[in-house]
Structures are given as C-alpha cells and as structure tokens.
Motif scaffolding. Structure first.
Motif, PDB file in Angstrom:
ATOM      1  N   GLU A  47       0.863  -1.182   0.000  1.00  0.00           N
ATOM      2  CA  GLU A  47       0.000   0.000   0.000  1.00  0.00           C
ATOM      3  C   GLU A  47       0.892   1.221   0.000  1.00  0.00           C
ATOM      4  O   GLU A  47       1.913   1.246   0.686  1.00  0.00           O
ATOM      5  CB  GLU A  47      -0.868   0.022   1.271  1.00  0.00           C
TER       6      GLU A  47
ATOM      7  N   GLN B 290      -2.617   1.098  -4.035  1.00  0.00           N
ATOM      8  CA  GLN B 290      -2.190  -0.261  -3.667  1.00  0.00           C
ATOM      9  C   GLN B 290      -1.808  -1.033  -4.919  1.00  0.00           C
ATOM     10  O   GLN B 290      -2.455  -0.913  -5.956  1.00  0.00           O
ATOM     11  CB  GLN B 290      -3.304  -0.987  -2.890  1.00  0.00           C
TER      12      GLN B 290
ATOM     13  N   GLU C  52      -4.273   5.212   2.976  1.00  0.00           N
ATOM     14  CA  GLU C  52      -3.929   4.367   1.830  1.00  0.00           C
ATOM     15  C   GLU C  52      -4.394   5.077   0.568  1.00  0.00           C
ATOM     16  O   GLU C  52      -5.581   5.132   0.293  1.00  0.00           O
ATOM     17  CB  GLU C  52      -4.613   3.001   1.954  1.00  0.00           C
TER      18      GLU C  52
ATOM     19  N   PHE D   8      -0.814  -4.989  -6.368  1.00  0.00           N
ATOM     20  CA  PHE D   8      -0.992  -6.400  -6.026  1.00  0.00           C
ATOM     21  C   PHE D   8      -0.348  -7.308  -7.068  1.00  0.00           C
ATOM     22  O   PHE D   8      -0.522  -7.079  -8.269  1.00  0.00           O
ATOM     23  CB  PHE D   8      -2.472  -6.809  -6.060  1.00  0.00           C
TER      24      PHE D   8
END
Ligand code: ATP
Ligand code: MG
Length: 571
Positions: free
Chosen positions: A209, A412, A409, A414
């Motif tokens: 994050e 982010q 946050e 992934f």
C-alpha cells in the motif's frame, strides 16, 4: 482565469457533518459539494486539482509502458460469476437489473472485465507483457461512507492491470508500477511510505500500500526504527516468543469468581499477564464459529484470523448462543473441551506457553497449569501468527522496535498471479506452443482520496496549503482594490506575464474588500499570492506572499515573474 468568472463559493463556517480537516476545507474552499451520502460534485477549483493529479498519474503510467483504455462502468454479472466474486463481493457491490432482468453491477474494480477482454484477444507470448489502464469512477456501497472524498461510494480510481507470461515477468511489471507509484507521490509533493500489505479478498501473493502519512488516516502502519521494514498492522508479521523453560504442571481447575477480564483474573490469581491466555470469538459470514487465542497482553489481528479460515469472507463478533452451543463459555474460554467443527486458531506464541492460565469453559472457572502443547488436542487446530503488532514490538526483519504511525492508503499494488486468468480461462501460447494462464497484477490509485490526503498533510488554521504540483492555481494576483482601474490593469499585466511564462495563474479581479480576498486565498491555499497595492505601485514594487511559510517579500515589479518562478521551484 479571472476570479470574477470563477464559480468558487467559499464558506466561513464548517459544515456540521464534516469530521476531518480535508473534508471541511474542501467544502469551505468551494471545491466540492455533496449530492448524497458518499457522493460528491467537484466544483471548478476541486476539479482542477483532480485533473492535475490525474495528469501526473497519466504521465507516469505512460512512462512505465501502460496504455490507456476505457472500459464500461456497467459490468455483466456473468463475468463476476465466472471468477466467483459475484457472491463474494457482498453488499459493497451496487447491483442493477436491466429491462430484461439481466444482472449487472456498477464496477467496484475491473479484474473480471479486463480478464474477459484479454482472453479473447491475447493469444501469444509475443503480445506480452501487456499493461492496460484506465481512469474511471468506481462504485462501492461502503458500510460507512465518511470523511468526504476519503471513503466515498462513487470515487475516481486509476486502475492498471498487467499481463505477463510467467512469475518473473509479473514481478518485473510489479516493480515498474511500484517505482511509478513512488514517482507519482513524490511529484505530488506528498510524504508517503510504501508498506507491505495484506492481499485481502482480491487474492494473490504480494502487495504494497502507498500510504500518505497523516493522523486522520484509517491505516495503522508499523515502521521499523532501524531498517527499511514497514507494513500495515493487518499484515505486519510477528515472530514467536518462547516462554522460559519450566517443568510442566498438571492441569488444575480453579474457581475464579467475577474474573471475566484479564486484569481481574491476574489480580485474583496473582499471575503475570504473560502467563494468561485470552480468547476472542467470531462468526464468519456463513455463521461458522471461530475461536482465536492470544497471550493475555496481546491483541488479535482479525485479518490474520480471517486469512486462515478457508472460504470465509468476513468476521463479526460471535453471539453468546453460538459460543455456548460449541461448548464454550464467554469470558472463560479455552480450546479444552470445545466441540469438533469449531475453527480454533491459536497464536504461535500461545502454543509455546508453559503452565499458563486459561478459561475452563465454565462460568467463573479457569484452568491453571495449561500447557498448550500437551492440552490443546482439538482436531484441525490451527497454529499460526494471529497477533496484532503494537508500538515497541520487534521488527520481523531486524528485531529493532517498531514505531506505529497513521496514514491514508492512497494506492495499492498487487501481484495476482493466475487467480483470475485460471478462473476465467485467459490463456496464451508460449514459444513451444504450450498453453499457460496469463500471470497478472493489478494496481490502483484513488484520485479523490489522494486529494484529501494531500490536504490532511498540508493545512493550517487558515486553510489548505497546496503543494505546487496539484494546486488548483499556482499563483493568484490580487489588486488590493479591484474597483480601481489602474490597480486592476497593473495586476493584469503581471497576470499576463505569468501566463505567458507557463505559470497557472488566477487574477482576483473581484470587487471585494482586500481582507475578504486574502482570506479566500489562504483558505483555498494557492502557493503564491502577488499583491498589488497603491503604495507598491508608487514605489514600483509588488508583494509576494508564500502560503506555506507565511513569508512576505517585496520585489521590484520587473522581478515579479523571476521571483515567482524561483519560489515555485521550491514549493
Ligand atoms: P480500503 O481498504 O480503504 O477500503 P481498498 O483496499 O478496498 O480500500 P483498493 O481496492 O485497493 O481499495 O482500491 C485502490 C484505491 O482506491 C485505494 O488505495 C484507495 O485510494 C481508493 N479507494 C478505495 N475505496 C475507496 C473509497 N471508498 N473512497 C475513495 N477512494 C477509495
Ligand atoms: Mg487497498
């Protein structure tokens, strides 16, 4: 742009519902207006900042090899059924039926849509890697929309998806995005930290994050005081703590009336808290009972517990009846004697405890001499790290104490692996003609949340202090008396000069009192204010005020542009 033509309705008062500074100031500065809970209109000043944030993101996505596309907001239910997330996404998803009764949702994210797109188009390794992205409104029916743009129900997100032929390729794409995100938040002038994060329901192997440091943030992050380690509290790992060696004592039931809290128990039995075991009972979305056990002075990390219960999407506090039905007793619980079929999750440190105290699953009763290695014999018992990190705990990398800070946050990244490509059949042929699922990553930035985060980090009692890169205007030129022709044309000549030099300037030509205009300038937070006054005109000077420092410089008229450029370069 002239302020007389600008729709920027500023307010002196804070709207009652605005809990955090960014929400209050955006409202008062005439940047946003609410249309319904968690839904906002951007007024011209707010939209200018949004466009600047988007532009920085756009440039860095292109630099990193991303190609911009635009997918529909409305997404067919079938794709989500293929991935298994139609049910899994739950109440956060806004669902719609069309006139034929076909199911759709307003996209909360686009993994399914993009996987469906590339599975029809991408056939060969030669087409990889492929990085596609869009800038678009997303919809999430958040349980608690709040804090203005920070947690809204409709919000702008930049979402990029990467497709690679193997794990190594995915890692390269991930690194490219990681670097691009670092550049983006640096260019915006924000103090941020990439932190290791939990993958959550989206799945996959690794995630970070990008957290903008600010007290109003909803993310707690653990930052090592010595090494580079930083992680969200949901993710932060803890090593097992071994108890000092002692001879095991037999299990013994003791009456402990009125000791339903750990403090009372420690007082009553005169044992240190490190010798006690504490339980927290949850139920999953399908009502399965989950009992989590940590040392008495530790806290349970709910995310870690959720992650070890297969198929569970959500946890809530358990009902007393469910606990009783499984053979437990709220306030006096241990795994000893709990019925089969209950998920029992024991923290790794608890498993190493010797001669501890734990509940006896009877009211007002505990066990002494609890030795989990010997006594916790439940079938299917899970032992793992389920502890929540706290200030002073050891860093999992170097062992130095961690510090806890708060952040927002804003983005982010992934690694997804093949979760979606396998579920939805997105495959390609390699050099040898063998078929493999595409290896994916996904990467999001909340544009509105980033704007809010920037304000949380940059404000004072007077208002917003924009970093230059994302300010709605970089410089405002203010004639003290806008009704006076000579002052106005003097100010206008400076404004023209700034514009010609490529500076994003505003001329405050409104016939308002100087005090009103100055207050608005401070509230809206333009990085520089150039003031034209009769006295200055006589002396051939202008006044430049730096919003961030409050510093006021008097410079000769001819040097106004050069000085503004010099100051802007530092803001
Ligand atoms: P959170 O944990 O705060 O709910 P998330 O992890 O579910 O967010 P992602 O799916 O990672 O969010 O979405 C990417 C980005 O979109 C987030 O980093 C955040 O900046 C933004 N975002 C997510 N939800 C919202 C929201 N409700 N309002 C505004 N921005 C949001
Ligand atoms: Mg997230």
């Amino acid at each position: 742009m002239r302020a007389s033509n600008l729709y920027a309705p500023t307010l002196r008062n804070t709207p009652a519902e605005a809990e955090v500074v960014s929400h209050q100031l955006m409202y008062r500065a005439g940047m946003i207006r609410k249309s319904a809970g968690g839904m906002y209109t951007f007024l011209p000043l707010g939209w200018r900042t949004i466009r600047k944030i988007e532009q920085i993101i756009r440039e860095e996505m292109e630099n990193a090899g991303g190609q911009e596309i635009m997918m529909p907001i409305l997404q067919p239910a079938e794709y989500w059924k293929e991935s298994g997330r139609w049910d899994a996404y739950g109440d956060e998803m806004m669902r719609i039926d069309d006139r034929h009764g076909r199911g759709f949702c307003l996209g909360p994210t686009h993994e399914e849509m993009i996987t469906a797109l590339v599975r029809d188009e991408v056939r060969s390794y030669k087409q990889l890697p492929l990085l596609l992205w869009q800038m678009q409104d997303k919809f999430r029916d958040e349980r608690r929309p709040r804090f203005g743009l920070m947690r809204s129900r409709e919000f702008i997100m930049k979402d990029l998806y990467s497709f690679d032929k193997d794990e190594e390729g995915m890692r390269e794409s991930y690194q490219k995005m990681y670097d691009a995100y670092s550049k983006i938040f640096t260019r915006m002038g924000l103090e941020f930290r990439p932190v290791e994060a939990d993958n959550g329901a989206i799945g996959g192997a690794k995630s970070h994050e990008f957290t903008v440091l600010a007290d109003a943030g909803e993310s707690n992050i653990a930052v090592c005081t010595k090494c580079e380690y930083a992680a969200s509290d949901e993710k932060a790992e803890l090593k097992v703590i071994k108890a000092p060696v002692e001879e095991m004592q037999p299990l013994e039931k003791v009456a402990t009336p009125g000791t339903s809290t750990i403090e009372k128990l420690c007082d009553f039995l005169n044992v240190p808290v490190e010798k006690t075991i504490k339980a927290v009972a949850y139920q999953t979305d399908t009502d399965a009972l989950v009992l989590a056990f940590v040392r008495g002075d530790h806290e349970v990390n709910e995310t870690k517990v959720l992650n070890c219960i297969e198929g569970a999407l959500d946890l809530r506090m358990a009902d007393e009846e469910a606990i009783t039905a499984a053979g437990g007793c709220a306030g006096f619980m241990s795994p000893i004697g709990i019925q089969k079929g209950t998920h029992i999750v024991v923290d790794q440190t608890v498993m190493k405890m010797v001669n501890a105290v734990a509940g006896a699953n009877e009211k007002d009763t505990h066990y002494k001499g609890v030795n989990p290695q010997r006594d916790f014999t439940n079938e299917g018992l899970i032992v793992t790290d389920i502890r929540l990190i706290k200030e002073g705990d050891p860093c999992p990398v170097c062992g130095a104490p961690v510090k806890m800070t708060r952040g927002i946050e804003a983005g982010q990244v992934f690694m997804l692996g093949t979760k979606y490509s396998e579920a939805m059949g997105a495959k390609f042929l390699d050099e040898q003609g063998h078929e493999h699922p595409l290896v994916m990553g996904c990467y999001g930035i909340g544009v509105g949340r980033t704007m809010a985060a920037a304000i949380e980090q940059n404000n004072d009692e007077q208002g917003i202090i924009w970093p230059r890169a994302i300010a709605p205007f970089e410089v405002v030129v203010v004639p003290v008396n806008g009704k006076k022709e000579d002052q106005l044309s003097y100010a206008e000549s400076i404004y023209d000069e700034l514009k010609k030099a490529g500076i994003d300037a505003l001329l405050d030509d409104r016939p308002e009192r100087a005090g009103v205009k100055f207050k608005d300038c401070d509230l809206i937070g333009y990085p520089l204010r150039i003031t034209v006054s009769p006295k200055g005109m006589e002396a051939g000077t202008v006044e430049i005020k730096v919003r961030r420092t409050g510093e006021v410089l008097v410079v000769p008229r001819e040097q106004a542009l050069a000085k503004a450029q010099e100051l802007l370069a530092t803001l």
